[in-house]
Write an enzyme that holds these catalytic residues in place. Structure first.
Site, PDB file in Angstrom:
ATOM      1  N   ASP A 217      10.246  -2.087 -39.969  1.00  0.00           N
ATOM      2  CA  ASP A 217      10.949  -2.433 -38.753  1.00  0.00           C
ATOM      3  C   ASP A 217      12.340  -2.886 -39.182  1.00  0.00           C
ATOM      4  OD1 ASP A 217       9.890  -4.125 -35.699  1.00  0.00           O
ATOM      5  OD2 ASP A 217      11.734  -3.068 -36.219  1.00  0.00           O
TER       6      ASP A 217
HETATM    7  C1  GLC Z   1      13.447  -3.746 -33.226  1.00  0.00           C
HETATM    8  C2  GLC Z   1      12.027  -3.496 -32.801  1.00  0.00           C
HETATM    9  C3  GLC Z   1      11.578  -2.070 -33.026  1.00  0.00           C
HETATM   10  C4  GLC Z   1      12.775  -1.155 -32.876  1.00  0.00           C
HETATM   11  C5  GLC Z   1      13.707  -1.454 -34.029  1.00  0.00           C
HETATM   12  C6  GLC Z   1      15.006  -0.655 -33.943  1.00  0.00           C
HETATM   13  O1  GLC Z   1      13.623  -5.027 -33.656  1.00  0.00           O
HETATM   14  O2  GLC Z   1      11.019  -4.365 -33.285  1.00  0.00           O
HETATM   15  O3  GLC Z   1      10.546  -1.783 -32.076  1.00  0.00           O
HETATM   16  O4  GLC Z   1      12.363   0.203 -32.894  1.00  0.00           O
HETATM   17  O5  GLC Z   1      14.017  -2.835 -34.152  1.00  0.00           O
HETATM   18  O6  GLC Z   1      15.742  -1.052 -32.826  1.00  0.00           O
END
Ligand code: GLC
Length: 708
Positions: free
Chosen positions: A260
Site C-alpha cells: 500500500d
Molecule cells: C491509499 C489506500 C489504498 C490506495 C493507495 C493509493 O492509502 O490505502 O487503498 O489504493 O493508498 O492511493
C-alpha cells in the site's frame, strides 16, 4: 505470380519474426518471454522496476523496450491524474470518469452478473486512460460499522464478498488491465491503520478474513494483490512472512504483491518477505509526503547496495522481477488488450442499473412506495443535493457528471410539485422552521439522510466516532414525522447507521454512494420504474453496544507505550473470533433492527416445495404479486461442533420473475460447504448438518438435516 508474391511475403514475415527477441514476441508463451527478458536485464534494471518512479508509476526497461507500468485508484472509477510526485490533481481536462456505485452497493445487489459488468466497464475506462493496474477491489470484511472504508468493501460475510469480488476482477482483467485486490489482510479499521497489530485466531483468519482474497487469487486469477498497512504477528502486512507464505506458497499466487502507499517500513523484510513492488514510501498514503524519495525506497538504492555487497541473493530479486515482467506481459505488453472506452452511455446505463439494483427497501408501510402519482413532494436534507463522488479518500473521483437525488426525482416526476428544503447541513447549521412549515403542506416528505464521506463520516483514514447519523438528523426526522406522517427516509451511507425513528416513518430505503447516476438510480426505485431487489450486505444493529466489540482491546486496540507516540504499536484482539455480523447477533440472540440479507420488494414471493435429496436441495420460487421482481434465495448451513455459528451463508441465487411465474431452483451442497477450520486446518467433522433456505438470514422458509 501470386504464388511468388505469397512466398516472398512469408519469407519477409519469417525473417522479421526470426529477428524478434522472444520477450517481445507476443506469440510466444508468457513464461518464455519472462525468462528471456529477465536474462537480458542488468542488476540496476532489475532493481529499478521494483519501486515507484512517480506517485502512481514504476519504471520499465527503456533499453529493452519494456514499458513502465501505470497504476490507478480506485475501486469505483478511474481516479483523476495527479502530478508526478504529488497527491495534487494535475488539472487535466480529459481525465474524468464514470463514477460507479461504491462496492458496498455492488455487494447489496447480490448479483454476480452485475459485478462482472461493473468490472468490464471499469476495465474499459482504465484501458482508455492507459492504466495497467487498477487498485481495487477492496474486500476487507465489515467487522465494525465504524470503519471509515466499509463503503469500499463488500460487507460482513466472506461468501458474499467472495462471490462478488471474483466476477469484478474477471471483468476488469478481461480488458487487459490488472485488478489489485486489497488490502491484504485484516485492514478492518482506519484508526491507527499504519500501526495496528491484529491478533486473531487462525480459525477466524481463514473462515472470515481471508476467503475473499483466496477466491480472488484462486477463482479470479487476480494479477496483483495490495498488502495492507496494519501488522499481523508483529510484521507489517506489506512484507509479512506468514501472509506471503499463505498468498504465494499455499494459494499459488503468481502475480505481484504491491505495497500500500506508504506501507513499506523495513528493507530486509521487504526483500525477504515477498514484497515485489514498493509504492508511496515516505507518504501516509493519502496526503502527506516527502518529495522525490524514490531512490531511497527500501527496494531501491538500499537494496542495490545489499546486492552489490553480496548481502542478499539475486535469486530473490529475480523472483520479484519475474512477477513484475509477468504483470507487464499480461497488461502493457499484451497484444490482447482492448482499446477501452471513456464515459459513454453504456457505462452510464451500467452505473444506473447497478445503483438501482443495490437499493434496499427496508420498510414500506401502507405501500407508500412507489411514489405512483405526483402530488406535492417535499424533499429534505443536504444529501439530496450533495455531490458524493469526490471525497472519502483514495477512491475519490472526478466524475464526468453526477445526478443528485433531487435532480433524479425531478426528472422522473415531471408532473409533481417537488419542493426542496435543506434543513440540515454538514456545515452544522440546522434550520428547522422552513422544513417543518413545508412539511405541513406536503403530500409526502422524502428525507434524504445519511453520511457524506467527509472525515468521520465514511472516509479513509477516519473511522466514525458515532453510530448515529450526524448533523442532528435524528431529531429532525422525528420532528417532521410529527407534522407529516407520510415520511420516507432515504439513508445514503456505506455503513449501518442508528435508526431510532424506525417506527415513526412510513418507509425506509437504504441507499449508497451510487456515483454518477445516483439520482436516476434512486428515482427509478422510488417511482417504481425499478422494483427494489437489494439485500443488506451487513447487519444493521439497533445500537453499537449490541455488536461484538465491547472492549478497547477489540477496538481500537491497546497502545504498547504510554505516552502514545506517532509510531506506537496498538495491539488489537479479534476476541469475537468468527462471530462477526449476523454470526454474532444470532449467537447472542440480539435481534438487529434489520438483518443481513434482508430487503423488501414491491411484489411478493413464495418459496415452496423445498426438498433435500442427498446433497441436492431444490425449491420453487413463485412471484405471487402483481409486478415483475427479483428475489435472492439464500442457503445457510449449521455445521456440527460446540462452537459454531447458528448458521453461515454458503450459497445464494438471484432470480427475476414475472407476476405469477415460478422457477425451480437447484442448490448442490459440495464438501466445501461442510468445511470448518480447526486445530489441524480445514476439516469436515462427522455429525449432523443443517441446511436452511430463505430470503434473509432472519427469514428461513425451510430447514433440513443430514448426517455426514
Ligand atoms: C491509499 C489506500 C489504498 C490506495 C493507495 C493509493 O492509502 O490505502 O487503498 O489504493 O493508498 O492511493
Amino acid at each position: 505470380m501470386k504464388r511468388i508474391i505469397l512466398l516472398f511475403a512469408v519469407a519477409v514475415l519469417y525473417g522479421c519474426a526470426g529477428n524478434t527477441p522472444v520477450y517481445l514476441d507476443t506469440r510466444k508463451p508468457v513464461e518464455r518471454r519472462v525468462e528471456d527478458a529477465l536474462s537480458r536485464m542488468t542488476l540496476e534494471e532489475k532493481v529499478a522496476v521494483l519501486h515507484a518512479q512517480s506517485r502512481f508509476s514504476s519504471a520499465g526497461v527503456p533499453r529493452l523496450g519494456i514499458p513502465e507500468l501505470w497504476f490507478t485508484d480506485g475501486p469505483h472509477g478511474v481516479r483523476a491524474e495527479v502530478l508526478w510526485d504529488s497527491w495534487k490533481r494535475a488539472g487535466w481536462t480529459n481525465d474524468s470518469c464514470t463514477a460507479y456505485p461504491a462496492l458496498s452497493a455492488l455487494a447489496a445487489t447480490w448479483n454476480p452478473d452485475l459485478a462482472l459488468l461493473y468490472g468490464e466497464c471499469l476495465g474499459e475506462e482504465a484501458r482508455y486512460r492507459n492504466k495497467h493496474v487498477l487498485l481495487g477491489p477492496g474486500c476487507n470484511i465489515c467487522r465494525t460499522p465504524l470503519c471509515g472504508r466499509n463503503f469500499e468493501y463488500m460487507g460482513e460475510d466472506p461468501v458474499l464478498s467472495s462471490s462478488m469480488v471474483v466476477p469484478y476482477i474477471k471483468g476488469v482483467q478481461s480488458k487487459g488491465v490488472a485488478a489489485c485486490v486489497k488490502h491484504f489482510a485484516l485492514n478492518n479499521q482506519e484508526t491507527n491503520r499504519h500501526t495496528t497489530n491484529v491478533i486473531v485466531s487462525d480459525r477466524a483468519l481463514n473462515e472470515i478474513y481471508l476467503p475473499a482474497f483466496k477466491a480472488a487469487v484462486q477463482d479470479a486469477g487476480v494479477w496483483a494483490v495490495m498488502g495492507s498497512y496494519n501488522l499481523y504477528l508483529n510484521q507489517h502486512c506489506c512484507h509479512n512472512s506468514r501472509m506471503t507464505e499463505i498468498l504465494k506458497d499455499e494459494w499459488g499466487f503468481d502475480g505481484v504483491l504491491v505495497s500500500d502507499w506508504g506501507g513499506t517500513h523495513n528493507t530486509l523484510q521487504a526483500i525477504e518477505n515477498g514484497l515485489d513492488m514498493e509504492f508511496g514510501t515516505k507518504t501516509d498514503g493519502l496526503a502527506s509526503q516527502t518529495d522525490n524519495e524514490y531512490q531511497n525506497y527500501h527496494l531501491a538504492a538500499p537494496y542495490l547496495d545489499m546486492l552489490r555487497q553480496g548481502k542478499t541473493s539475486e535469486l530473490i530479486l529475480n523472483e520479484k522481477v519475474r512477477r513484475i515482467l509477468r504483470l507487464n506481459m499480461r497488461t502493457a505488453m499484451s497484444h490482447q488488450k482492448s482499446f477501452g472506452k471513456f464515459v459513454c452511455p453504456e457505462h452510464s446505463e451500467a452505473a444506473r442499473r447497478i445503483g438501482a439494483e443495490s437499493i434496499v427497501l427496508l420498510k414500506n408501510e401502507d405501500g407508500i412506495l412507489p411514489l405512483e402519482n405526483a402530488g406535492h413532494i417535499l424533499v429534505v436534507g443536504e444529501n439530496a443535493v450533495r455531490s458524493m463522488t469526490d471525497n472519502g479518500g483514495s477512491s475519490a473521483l472526478k466524475a464526468k457528471y453526477e445526478i443528485s437525488p433531487l435532480d433524479g426525482l425531478k426528472s422522473a416526476l415531471p408532473g409533481a410539485e417537488i419542493e426542496y428544503v435543506q434543513a440540515w447541513s454538514s456545515k452544522g447549521e440546522l434550520d428547522l422552521a422552513p422544513a417543518l412549515e413545508a412539511a405541513k403542506r406536503a403530500d409526502i416528505v422524502v428525507f434524504v439522510a445519511g453520511l457524506n464521506k467527509e472525515k468521520y463520516q465514511d472516509a479513509e483514514s477516519y473511522d466514525r466516532k458515532s453510530f448515529d447519523l450526524p448533523y442532528s438528523q435524528n431529531s429532525l426526522i422525528s420532528s417532521l414525522a410529527k407534522i407529516n406522517s407520510k415520511i420516507i427516509v432515504v439513508n445514503i451511507s456505506g455503513n449501518p447507521v442508528a435508526m431510532p425513528w424506525e417506527n415513526e416513518v412510513k418507509a425506509i430505503v437504504q441507499s449508497w454512494y451510487l456515483g454518477s447516476e445516483a439520482g436516476n438510480s434512486l428515482a427509478d426505485v422510488l417511482t417504481g420504474k425499478v422494483n427494489p431487489s437489494g439485500k443488506l450486505p451487513f447487519t444493521i444493529p439497533v445500537c453499537l453496544e449490541d455488536g461484538p466489540l465491547s472492549s478497547a482491546e477489540q477496538y481500537p486496540g491497546i497502545p504498547r507505550e504510554n505516552p502514545v507516540g506517532p509510531d506506537t504499536i496498538w495491539d488489537e484482539y479479534y476476541k469475537e473470533d468468527i462471530y462477526v455480523g449476523y454470526r454474532w447477533y444470532e449467537k447472542t440472540g440480539t435481534k438487529p433492527r434489520f438483518a443481513f440479507g434482508y430487503g423488501l420488494s414491491y411484489t411478493d414471493f413464495n418459496i415452496s416445495d423445498a426438498r433435500l435429496k442427498g446433497r441436492t436441495l431444490t425449491c420453487r420460487l413463485t412471484n405471487t404479486g402483481d409486478r415483475e421482481g427479483s428475489e435472492v434465495i439464500q442457503l445457510y448451513m449449521t455445521l456440527p461442533g460446540n462452537d459454531r455459528p447458528l448458521k453461515e451463508l454458503k450459497d445464494f441465487r438471484k432470480v427475476t420473475l414475472a407476476p405469477g411465474d415460478s422457477a425451480l431452483l437447484n442448490f448442490e451442497i459440495p464438501d466445501e460447504y461442510l468445511m470448518q477450520y480447526g486445530e489441524t486446518g480445514w476439516t469436515i467433522l462427522q455429525g449432523d448438518y443443517f441446511v436452511h433456505i430463505g430470503n434473509s438470514s432472519d427469514n428461513i422458509s425451510y430447514s433440513f438435516t443430514f448426517k455426514n
